[in-house]
Design a protein around this motif. Structure first.
Motif, short mmCIF file in Angstrom:
data_model
loop_
_atom_site.label_atom_id
_atom_site.label_comp_id
_atom_site.label_asym_id
_atom_site.label_seq_id
_atom_site.Cartn_x
_atom_site.Cartn_y
_atom_site.Cartn_z
N GLU A 33 74.06 -26.90 60.66
CA GLU A 33 74.02 -28.13 61.37
C GLU A 33 73.32 -28.07 62.82
OE1 GLU A 33 78.37 -30.35 60.08
OE2 GLU A 33 78.32 -28.85 61.85
N LYS A 34 73.42 -26.77 63.29
CA LYS A 34 72.30 -26.74 64.65
C LYS A 34 71.08 -26.66 64.35
CE LYS A 34 71.80 -23.64 68.39
NZ LYS A 34 72.29 -22.32 69.08
N ARG A 35 70.69 -25.95 63.12
CA ARG A 35 69.35 -25.94 62.67
C ARG A 35 68.88 -27.18 62.11
NH1 ARG A 35 64.87 -26.17 61.15
NH2 ARG A 35 63.63 -24.89 59.82
N LEU A 36 69.71 -28.28 61.73
CA LEU A 36 69.06 -29.36 61.11
C LEU A 36 69.25 -30.65 62.22
CD1 LEU A 36 70.95 -29.58 57.49
CD2 LEU A 36 68.26 -29.12 58.25
N GLY A 37 70.03 -30.49 63.30
CA GLY A 37 70.23 -31.11 64.32
C GLY A 37 70.89 -32.45 63.79
N ALA A 38 71.97 -32.20 62.82
CA ALA A 38 72.74 -33.24 62.54
C ALA A 38 73.80 -32.80 62.06
CB ALA A 38 72.09 -33.74 61.05
N ARG A 39 75.07 -33.44 61.85
CA ARG A 39 76.32 -33.26 61.45
C ARG A 39 76.44 -33.42 59.94
NH1 ARG A 39 82.36 -35.17 64.00
NH2 ARG A 39 83.26 -33.62 63.03
N LEU A 40 76.96 -32.46 59.06
CA LEU A 40 77.02 -32.73 57.81
C LEU A 40 78.11 -33.09 57.05
CD1 LEU A 40 74.77 -29.33 56.95
CD2 LEU A 40 74.05 -31.83 57.06
N PHE A 41 79.38 -32.80 57.96
CA PHE A 41 80.78 -33.03 57.13
C PHE A 41 81.70 -33.40 58.28
CE2 PHE A 41 79.57 -29.37 54.66
CZ PHE A 41 79.75 -29.60 53.26
N THR A 42 82.56 -34.45 57.69
CA THR A 42 83.61 -34.59 58.51
C THR A 42 84.90 -34.52 58.17
OG1 THR A 42 82.55 -36.89 59.14
CG2 THR A 42 84.89 -36.96 59.55
N ARG A 43 85.67 -33.74 59.21
CA ARG A 43 86.97 -33.14 58.62
C ARG A 43 88.01 -34.09 58.50
NH1 ARG A 43 87.76 -27.18 59.10
NH2 ARG A 43 86.06 -26.31 59.67
N THR A 44 88.93 -34.07 57.59
CA THR A 44 89.87 -35.36 56.98
C THR A 44 91.17 -34.33 56.69
OG1 THR A 44 89.40 -35.42 54.91
CG2 THR A 44 88.11 -36.73 56.22
N ALA A 45 92.19 -35.03 56.69
CA ALA A 45 93.31 -34.51 56.28
C ALA A 45 93.31 -33.76 54.83
CB ALA A 45 94.44 -35.42 56.33
N ARG A 46 92.36 -34.43 53.88
CA ARG A 46 92.10 -33.94 52.64
C ARG A 46 91.13 -32.95 52.34
NH1 ARG A 46 92.30 -39.53 48.83
NH2 ARG A 46 94.50 -40.19 49.64
N GLY A 47 90.44 -32.67 53.52
CA GLY A 47 89.28 -31.66 53.48
C GLY A 47 88.09 -31.87 54.18
N ALA A 48 87.08 -31.92 53.66
CA ALA A 48 85.68 -32.08 54.33
C ALA A 48 84.83 -33.04 53.42
CB ALA A 48 84.90 -30.64 54.28
N LYS A 49 84.75 -34.19 54.25
CA LYS A 49 83.91 -35.22 53.62
C LYS A 49 82.24 -35.38 54.22
CE LYS A 49 84.15 -40.50 53.17
NZ LYS A 49 84.69 -41.52 53.62
N LEU A 50 81.30 -35.50 53.07
CA LEU A 50 80.10 -35.42 53.71
C LEU A 50 79.70 -36.77 54.55
CD1 LEU A 50 78.51 -34.64 50.24
CD2 LEU A 50 78.08 -33.32 52.30
N THR A 51 79.15 -36.36 55.66
CA THR A 51 78.55 -37.62 56.45
C THR A 51 77.36 -38.08 55.71
OG1 THR A 51 77.15 -36.12 57.56
CG2 THR A 51 79.35 -36.36 58.66
#
Length: 308
Positions: free
Chosen positions: A40-58
């Motif tokens: 994410e640091k390399r791309l300068g973008a957030r890739l996942f959002t943490r949820t109660a069910r796991g990881a969801k793609l942004t």
């Protein structure tokens, strides 16, 4: 870009959970998190959002996912290009318009599922060195060493004797004949500016000229095939020699003529060279195809150099 981080991203995206990705990768969940954070640091973008069910793609993660998969496919293709037993069979054909390339195309048509990597190496010694080092799997060459002597670890077999033809323009004295003998070419100017002294084809045509007292001129700059054909087409005195299976295309208005040379027929001796310990599984199939399909010429009177 760190491909381990890209691979981790794809696995998390498919699994939907950092913990499941950690199990598949045999690393800790903290290790997965560090890889994703670095990506994410390399791309300068957030890739996942943490949820109660796991990881969801942004939205950015969804946009990056197909490109991430292609990066991993490219990595696999790159590895397979050099991995013994999995990469394509790499064969040197000297020139893509010449008979060896035609022989290799015939092999590919007979075995369309086999992957081939076709290369063109100019120098015969370099080609043999490449065979010995494993850089290439095989090469088509005319073997000019005395008695055909080669290093003991190199296998060699004559696979195709290619008839040599005369090529003239429409105004040439021989343009109207269907065939000519080698002695019938005495006194005619044969122009071959592409011959490079010291090469195997130079040795062949030097032997041919000596055997039949032919005049083969190699003077003048070599601008390639098309300028050579233009000159031959417009000349009343110049002709050239080409292999029967050399692929040439010229405009219809040039009126070039291919004329058989017979009694005897000069043939160019193409051999296949390979390393005896080469483990590539496709090499045996190529050799079998060439040996089983070797044609015998109906013209019993053939000429080759003494070294062939």
């Amino acid at each position: 870009m760190d491909l381990d981080a890209v691979r981790t991203f794809v696995i998390v995206a498919d699994a939907g959970r950092f913990q499941d990705a950690a199990v598949e990768l045999s690393i800790t969940q903290q290790g997965v998190s560090k890889r994703i954070a670095a990506l994410e640091k390399r791309l300068g973008a957030r890739l996942f959002t943490r949820t109660a069910r796991g990881a969801k793609l942004t939205i950015d993660g969804q946009a990056f996912l197909p490109h991430a998969r292609e990066l991993l496919r490219a990595e696999e293709r790159a590895i397979n290009s050099v991995r013994p037993g999995r990469r394509a069979l790499r064969v040197d054909v000297i020139g893509r318009r010449l008979a060896p390339a035609s022989l290799l195309r015939d092999f590919h048509r007979a075995h369309p599922g086999i992957e081939l990597d076709v290369v063109t190496l100019f120098d015969a010694d370099a080609a043999i060195d490449a065979v010995r080092s494993g850089t290439i799997d095989a090469t088509f060459r005319a073997v000019t060493t005395p008695g055909g002597h080669l290093p003991d670890d190199i296998g060699v077999a004559r696979v195709f004797d290619e008839p040599v033809q005369l090529l003239t323009g429409p105004a040439h004295e021989l343009a109207g004949v269907r065939a000519v003998t080698p002695t019938g070419l005495v006194g005619h100017r044969i122009w071959m500016p592409g011959i490079v002294p010291g090469t195997e084809w130079a040795a062949y045509y030097e032997a041919l000229a000596t055997a039949f007292a032919l005049t083969i001129e190699i003077t003048g700059p070599d601008f390639g095939t098309e300028p050579l054909l233009d000159t031959i087409a417009d000349s009343r005195s110049l002709a050239t020699l080409v292999g029967e299976r050399t692929r040439l295309v010229w405009p219809a208005d040039q009126g070039l003529r291919r004329i058989a040379v017979k009694d005897p027929t000069p043939v160019y001796p193409h051999s296949l060279l390979w390393h005896r310990d080469n483990p590539h599984p496709t090499l045996a199939a190529l050799r079998h195809h060439l040996f089983s399909g070797r044609l015998e010429h109906s013209d019993a009177a053939l000429w080759t150099p003494a070294w062939a």
